[in-house]
Design a protein around this motif. Sequence first.
Motif, PDB file in Angstrom:
ATOM      1  N   VAL A  80      -0.204  -6.348   9.124  1.00 11.56           N
ATOM      2  CA  VAL A  80       0.073  -5.324   8.118  1.00 11.56           C
ATOM      3  C   VAL A  80       1.151  -4.415   8.694  1.00 11.56           C
ATOM      4  N   PHE A  81       2.294  -4.360   8.004  1.00  9.34           N
ATOM      5  CA  PHE A  81       3.432  -3.594   8.492  1.00  9.34           C
ATOM      6  C   PHE A  81       3.375  -2.143   8.010  1.00  9.34           C
ATOM      7  N   GLN A  82       4.128  -1.286   8.695  1.00  8.23           N
ATOM      8  CA  GLN A  82       4.200   0.125   8.320  1.00  8.23           C
ATOM      9  C   GLN A  82       4.723   0.292   6.897  1.00  8.23           C
ATOM     10  N   SER A  83       5.677  -0.568   6.497  1.00  9.29           N
ATOM     11  CA  SER A  83       6.282  -0.475   5.168  1.00  9.29           C
ATOM     12  C   SER A  83       5.543  -1.296   4.114  1.00  9.29           C
ATOM     13  N   TYR A  84       4.423  -1.957   4.533  1.00 13.93           N
ATOM     14  CA  TYR A  84       3.601  -2.829   3.698  1.00 13.93           C
ATOM     15  C   TYR A  84       4.278  -4.164   3.386  1.00 13.93           C
ATOM     16  N   ALA A  85       5.626  -4.171   3.186  1.00 14.68           N
ATOM     17  CA  ALA A  85       6.397  -5.404   2.981  1.00 14.68           C
ATOM     18  C   ALA A  85       5.848  -6.250   1.840  1.00 14.68           C
ATOM     19  N   LEU A  86       5.492  -5.602   0.737  1.00 16.55           N
ATOM     20  CA  LEU A  86       5.043  -6.339  -0.445  1.00 16.55           C
ATOM     21  C   LEU A  86       6.244  -6.875  -1.212  1.00 16.55           C
ATOM     22  N   PHE A  87       6.052  -8.003  -1.884  1.00 17.40           N
ATOM     23  CA  PHE A  87       7.109  -8.558  -2.731  1.00 17.40           C
ATOM     24  C   PHE A  87       7.121  -7.792  -4.053  1.00 17.40           C
ATOM     25  N   PRO A  88       8.203  -7.079  -4.383  1.00 23.99           N
ATOM     26  CA  PRO A  88       8.195  -6.230  -5.579  1.00 23.99           C
ATOM     27  C   PRO A  88       8.114  -7.008  -6.882  1.00 23.99           C
ATOM     28  N   HIS A  89       8.563  -8.283  -6.875  1.00 23.90           N
ATOM     29  CA  HIS A  89       8.552  -9.078  -8.105  1.00 23.90           C
ATOM     30  C   HIS A  89       7.239  -9.810  -8.317  1.00 23.90           C
ATOM     31  N   MET A  90       6.271  -9.614  -7.383  1.00 26.66           N
ATOM     32  CA  MET A  90       4.974 -10.271  -7.499  1.00 26.66           C
ATOM     33  C   MET A  90       3.899  -9.254  -7.821  1.00 26.66           C
ATOM     34  N   LEU A 161      -0.924   3.348   8.194  1.00 21.06           N
ATOM     35  CA  LEU A 161      -1.332   4.533   7.443  1.00 21.06           C
ATOM     36  C   LEU A 161      -0.346   5.682   7.556  1.00 21.06           C
ATOM     37  N   SER A 162       0.748   5.478   8.268  1.00 24.66           N
ATOM     38  CA  SER A 162       1.648   6.592   8.572  1.00 24.66           C
ATOM     39  C   SER A 162       2.377   7.137   7.358  1.00 24.66           C
ATOM     40  N   ASN A 163       2.488   6.349   6.277  1.00 19.52           N
ATOM     41  CA  ASN A 163       3.200   6.814   5.086  1.00 19.52           C
ATOM     42  C   ASN A 163       2.292   7.519   4.079  1.00 19.52           C
ATOM     43  N   LEU A 164       1.013   7.663   4.406  1.00 26.86           N
ATOM     44  CA  LEU A 164       0.067   8.272   3.476  1.00 26.86           C
ATOM     45  C   LEU A 164      -0.097   9.762   3.775  1.00 26.86           C
TER      46      LEU A 164
END
Length: 347
Positions: A80-90, A161-164
């Motif tokens: 699990v990355f700091q930026s979450y790295a989710l695919f925006p089109h999914m 959790l650093s971006n929360l």
Amino acid sequence: MSFLELDRVAKQFGPQTVVDDFSLTVGKGEFVSFLGPSGCGKTTTLQMIAGFLDPSRGAIRLEGRDLTAMQPAKRGLGVVFQSYALFPHMTAAENVAFGLEMRRVPRAECRERVRAALEMVGLAGYEERYPRRMSGGQQQRVALARALVIRPSVLLLDEPLSNLDAKLREDMQIELRQIQRNLGTTTILVTHDQNEAMSLSDRIVVMNQGCIEQIGTPQETYERPASAFVSQFLGKTNDLAATIDLSATPRRLAAGSWSVPAPAGIAGPVTVSIRPERIGFGDAGIAAKIVTRIFQGNHWLFQCESECGPVIVIRQNDGQPQPAEGEAVRLAWRPEDMSLRGAGGVA
């Protein structure tokens, strides 16, 4: 045999050594945090475990298997990355299913595992939601579900959790620990937040300038810091200069007008480390004056000027009267609540 082992791992970028002689064994189901300031090498170490970086020397083993030459996708690790790295089109479900599809898991099984993973992180009903329509906490849960759905041998968390915001971060810490305990997944967390490390971890690896300063339980590292760096980095602390009176029988340890029998193994000038919440106001101890008194809800924080230098004191708000600014006080603590550093070592 340990479950995960790092054996004298090092990483160099050109002439610069970023991680040096890092050795650690992690038990199955254990939650271990790499804690340290920015640039201390904790993320680099995590990336070597994941396979995103190759060690310059040393070995990384998982259940006795050498991972050093193995491709990241074949290591069976969840990240699990700091930026979450989710695919925006999914959608959320498609993001979570991605790793299973890459592993060619049958469609029916894939759907069921995705459903269970989203339910586990509290996102049942969000299957068709896209990341752009989700809050930071919800995106973090999707990223966690995506890492866990593949049933990883080890879960690697790079400051997830650093971006929360503070309240959501605290809530997610509780949820993350509960999920980890329920699943029994071996977990490595990278963080610079000492409260997060102490809240979540079975053990903490405190790092500084690419090296390990101390490995221990949260209580051990907090109450018995092995170095000045650990003492100062892990929470607030007071470091006071003290001496050993060799003429006394038995020998005595003294800091200003405070004195106790000296423990064995310490000689010469020493540093007394004492946490602010372990210091009390009393009739005996080092002379001090309250410079600043700050109310912080469940406790009071006092900044004092003492005969041994500045001292911070934290006292619980129990409804009783507290010393006022400018008031003369005496500061004392129990010998078992302090740690010492001197020429003879740490006590």
